[in-house]
Design a protein around this motif. Structure first.
Motif, PDB file in Angstrom:
ATOM      1  N   PRO A 133       0.804  -1.230   0.000  1.00 62.82           N
ATOM      2  CA  PRO A 133       0.000   0.000   0.000  1.00 62.82           C
ATOM      3  C   PRO A 133       0.834   1.276   0.000  1.00 62.82           C
ATOM      4  O   PRO A 133       0.354   2.335  -0.415  1.00 62.82           O
ATOM      5  N   ASP A 134       2.089   1.197   0.479  1.00 60.15           N
ATOM      6  CA  ASP A 134       2.914   2.402   0.574  1.00 60.15           C
ATOM      7  C   ASP A 134       3.655   2.718  -0.724  1.00 60.15           C
ATOM      8  O   ASP A 134       4.467   3.639  -0.773  1.00 60.15           O
ATOM      9  N   GLY A 135       3.380   1.955  -1.789  1.00 61.08           N
ATOM     10  CA  GLY A 135       3.991   2.244  -3.084  1.00 61.08           C
ATOM     11  C   GLY A 135       5.368   1.653  -3.304  1.00 61.08           C
ATOM     12  O   GLY A 135       6.084   2.058  -4.221  1.00 61.08           O
ATOM     13  N   THR A 136       5.751   0.666  -2.491  1.00 59.40           N
ATOM     14  CA  THR A 136       7.071   0.051  -2.649  1.00 59.40           C
ATOM     15  C   THR A 136       7.259  -0.514  -4.053  1.00 59.40           C
ATOM     16  O   THR A 136       8.334  -0.386  -4.651  1.00 59.40           O
ATOM     17  N   GLY A 137       6.218  -1.132  -4.600  1.00 64.22           N
ATOM     18  CA  GLY A 137       6.319  -1.723  -5.933  1.00 64.22           C
ATOM     19  C   GLY A 137       6.640  -0.691  -7.004  1.00 64.22           C
ATOM     20  O   GLY A 137       7.466  -0.940  -7.896  1.00 64.22           O
ATOM     21  N   LYS A 138       6.007   0.456  -6.934  1.00 65.72           N
ATOM     22  CA  LYS A 138       6.251   1.525  -7.909  1.00 65.72           C
ATOM     23  C   LYS A 138       7.670   2.063  -7.753  1.00 65.72           C
ATOM     24  O   LYS A 138       8.366   2.320  -8.752  1.00 65.72           O
ATOM     25  N   ILE A 139       8.113   2.215  -6.518  1.00 71.31           N
ATOM     26  CA  ILE A 139       9.486   2.674  -6.268  1.00 71.31           C
ATOM     27  C   ILE A 139      10.481   1.669  -6.850  1.00 71.31           C
ATOM     28  O   ILE A 139      11.479   2.048  -7.476  1.00 71.31           O
ATOM     29  N   ALA A 140      10.194   0.382  -6.667  1.00 71.39           N
ATOM     30  CA  ALA A 140      11.077  -0.657  -7.201  1.00 71.39           C
ATOM     31  C   ALA A 140      11.158  -0.583  -8.724  1.00 71.39           C
ATOM     32  O   ALA A 140      12.243  -0.703  -9.311  1.00 71.39           O
ATOM     33  N   ASP A 141      10.030  -0.377  -9.379  1.00 75.05           N
ATOM     34  CA  ASP A 141      10.026  -0.256 -10.841  1.00 75.05           C
ATOM     35  C   ASP A 141      10.889   0.916 -11.297  1.00 75.05           C
ATOM     36  O   ASP A 141      11.648   0.810 -12.269  1.00 75.05           O
ATOM     37  N   GLU A 142      10.760   2.040 -10.601  1.00 72.84           N
ATOM     38  CA  GLU A 142      11.527   3.234 -10.966  1.00 72.84           C
ATOM     39  C   GLU A 142      13.026   3.014 -10.741  1.00 72.84           C
ATOM     40  O   GLU A 142      13.848   3.431 -11.563  1.00 72.84           O
ATOM     41  N   LEU A 143      13.366   2.360  -9.653  1.00 72.95           N
ATOM     42  CA  LEU A 143      14.773   2.081  -9.363  1.00 72.95           C
ATOM     43  C   LEU A 143      15.365   1.144 -10.415  1.00 72.95           C
ATOM     44  O   LEU A 143      16.507   1.307 -10.852  1.00 72.95           O
ATOM     45  N   ALA A 144      14.578   0.157 -10.825  1.00 74.78           N
ATOM     46  CA  ALA A 144      15.063  -0.844 -11.777  1.00 74.78           C
ATOM     47  C   ALA A 144      15.474  -0.212 -13.105  1.00 74.78           C
ATOM     48  O   ALA A 144      16.390  -0.707 -13.779  1.00 74.78           O
ATOM     49  N   GLU A 145      14.833   0.874 -13.479  1.00 75.20           N
ATOM     50  CA  GLU A 145      15.156   1.528 -14.750  1.00 75.20           C
ATOM     51  C   GLU A 145      16.579   2.079 -14.764  1.00 75.20           C
ATOM     52  O   GLU A 145      17.170   2.260 -15.832  1.00 75.20           O
ATOM     53  N   GLY A 146      17.148   2.306 -13.592  1.00 73.12           N
ATOM     54  CA  GLY A 146      18.482   2.910 -13.520  1.00 73.12           C
ATOM     55  C   GLY A 146      19.629   1.919 -13.471  1.00 73.12           C
ATOM     56  O   GLY A 146      20.786   2.339 -13.408  1.00 73.12           O
ATOM     57  N   PHE A 147      19.323   0.622 -13.508  1.00 75.60           N
ATOM     58  CA  PHE A 147      20.389  -0.372 -13.392  1.00 75.60           C
ATOM     59  C   PHE A 147      20.304  -1.392 -14.516  1.00 75.60           C
ATOM     60  O   PHE A 147      19.491  -2.321 -14.480  1.00 75.60           O
ATOM     61  N   VAL A 148      21.137  -1.186 -15.509  1.00 80.05           N
ATOM     62  CA  VAL A 148      21.220  -2.099 -16.645  1.00 80.05           C
ATOM     63  C   VAL A 148      22.692  -2.368 -16.958  1.00 80.05           C
ATOM     64  O   VAL A 148      23.576  -1.592 -16.592  1.00 80.05           O
ATOM     65  N   THR A 149      22.965  -3.484 -17.609  1.00 82.27           N
ATOM     66  CA  THR A 149      24.330  -3.815 -17.989  1.00 82.27           C
ATOM     67  C   THR A 149      24.732  -3.015 -19.220  1.00 82.27           C
ATOM     68  O   THR A 149      23.899  -2.326 -19.836  1.00 82.27           O
ATOM     69  N   GLU A 150      26.001  -3.116 -19.600  1.00 84.30           N
ATOM     70  CA  GLU A 150      26.483  -2.369 -20.758  1.00 84.30           C
ATOM     71  C   GLU A 150      25.775  -2.786 -22.047  1.00 84.30           C
ATOM     72  O   GLU A 150      25.652  -1.982 -22.970  1.00 84.30           O
ATOM     73  N   ASP A 151      25.301  -4.032 -22.084  1.00 80.36           N
ATOM     74  CA  ASP A 151      24.593  -4.473 -23.289  1.00 80.36           C
ATOM     75  C   ASP A 151      23.073  -4.322 -23.161  1.00 80.36           C
ATOM     76  O   ASP A 151      22.310  -4.892 -23.934  1.00 80.36           O
ATOM     77  N   GLY A 152      22.652  -3.538 -22.149  1.00 78.52           N
ATOM     78  CA  GLY A 152      21.241  -3.176 -22.037  1.00 78.52           C
ATOM     79  C   GLY A 152      20.356  -4.142 -21.283  1.00 78.52           C
ATOM     80  O   GLY A 152      19.138  -3.953 -21.224  1.00 78.52           O
ATOM     81  N   LYS A 153      20.938  -5.168 -20.662  1.00 83.52           N
ATOM     82  CA  LYS A 153      20.123  -6.127 -19.914  1.00 83.52           C
ATOM     83  C   LYS A 153      19.900  -5.630 -18.483  1.00 83.52           C
ATOM     84  O   LYS A 153      20.780  -5.006 -17.880  1.00 83.52           O
ATOM     85  N   PRO A 154      18.726  -5.876 -17.924  1.00 86.26           N
ATOM     86  CA  PRO A 154      18.418  -5.359 -16.583  1.00 86.26           C
ATOM     87  C   PRO A 154      19.224  -6.055 -15.487  1.00 86.26           C
ATOM     88  O   PRO A 154      19.401  -7.280 -15.523  1.00 86.26           O
ATOM     89  N   ARG A 155      19.711  -5.278 -14.541  1.00 88.19           N
ATOM     90  CA  ARG A 155      20.365  -5.847 -13.358  1.00 88.19           C
ATOM     91  C   ARG A 155      19.375  -5.964 -12.205  1.00 88.19           C
ATOM     92  O   ARG A 155      19.643  -6.637 -11.212  1.00 88.19           O
ATOM     93  N   MET A 156      18.235  -5.308 -12.354  1.00 92.47           N
ATOM     94  CA  MET A 156      17.204  -5.347 -11.318  1.00 92.47           C
ATOM     95  C   MET A 156      15.855  -5.497 -11.980  1.00 92.47           C
ATOM     96  O   MET A 156      15.578  -4.868 -13.001  1.00 92.47           O
TER      97      MET A 156
END
Length: 268
Positions: A65-88
């Motif tokens: 209910p506190d929006g943790t899921g949305k925060i997680a989605d936003e954080l995940a966008e900032g972590f990708v490998t050099e070849d564009g694959k998600p780290r989170m």
């Protein structure tokens, strides 16, 4: 006596600086969340900053209910490998269905996506991220199917914020479960655990019956029953500083009953 736990010697892991080949090992941290908006950003930053290129993070959010899921989605966008694959990445579940089931869903997803090792880790900061390299090193050097971040082997410690009653209760819970099940694992109730993919496949996560914290006991017991080596690495367990514990009466009752259920099933 079921299986045998072993505490790694000093020579098992000389340093927490892993060889490059080991640091590249595909390892997924599975982190269940429910109302952890205040903790998650710091935990993500800590994990993504480790010198382990093979490390990935999978957040399993139960519609917080506190929006943790949305925060997680936003954080995940900032972590990708050099070849564009998600780290989170984030696994969204539609309802709060228990810590054990959240872990089982995340661990199954991690193995399906190619993780060679899967680490259970809470989002509240109680588990030391700095120990992950050592735990992976122990697993790689010994062939262990499970490495437990243990509060109760020599060198393991508990937060000073824990009072004497809470410390005694925790030790009693470990002794209670271990005695009923006949194991030598010192921290059978602990939740900071590194699993090999073969161990998780052999256990069959879909067969796990625990919804709450007894998941930790059931998983370790089944690993031992299937003949996997279990090692324990000492950790300092810190108390959460943000948010509330998810422990409730139903979870406590399940934890009391589960060792007896596992023992009864094993005797059939």
């Amino acid at each position: 006596m079921i299986g045998e736990q072993q505490t790694p010697r000093a020579t098992d892991v000389a340093t927490t600086k892993l060889p490059d080949a080991w640091a590249d090992t595909p390892l997924t941290v599975v982190m269940p969340t429910y109302n952890e908006a205040g903790n998650l950003p710091g935990m993500v930053e800590l994990l993504m900053g480790l010198e382990q290129p093979g490390l990935r993070l999978l957040v399993v959010d139960d519609s917080s209910p506190d929006g943790t899921g949305k925060i997680a989605d936003e954080l995940a966008e900032g972590f990708v490998t050099e070849d564009g694959k998600p780290r989170m990445s984030v696994l969204h579940r539609t309802a709060k269905d228990g810590l054990g089931r959240a872990y089982a869903a995340g661990m199954a997803k991690a193995v399906e996506d190619g993780a060679e090792y899967v680490l259970q880790m809470d989002a509240d900061g109680s588990h030391p991220a700095g120990k992950i390299a050592e735990m992976l090193g122990v697993a790689r050097s010994t062939g262990a199917g499970l490495v437990v971040g243990s509060r109760y082997v020599p060198g393991g410690t508990l937060s000073d914020a824990w009072g004497a009653h809470r410390k005694l209760l925790s030790r009693w819970a470990n002794a209670y479960a271990s005695t009923i099940l006949g194991t030598r694992v010192r921290d059978i109730t602990g939740g900071f655990n590194l699993w090999s993919a073969p161990a998780l496949k052999a256990i069959d996560l879909a067969s796990i019956g625990s919804a709450g914290y007894s998941f930790q006991v059931e998983m370790k017991y089944k690993a031992l029953r299937r003949g996997f080596r279990v090692m324990e690495v000492p950790i300092h367990f810190e108390d959460r500083t943000v948010g509330e514990s998810k422990m409730n009466l139903a979870v406590q009752l399940e934890s009391i009953a589960m060792p007896w259920k596992l023992r009864a099933r094993a005797g059939k």
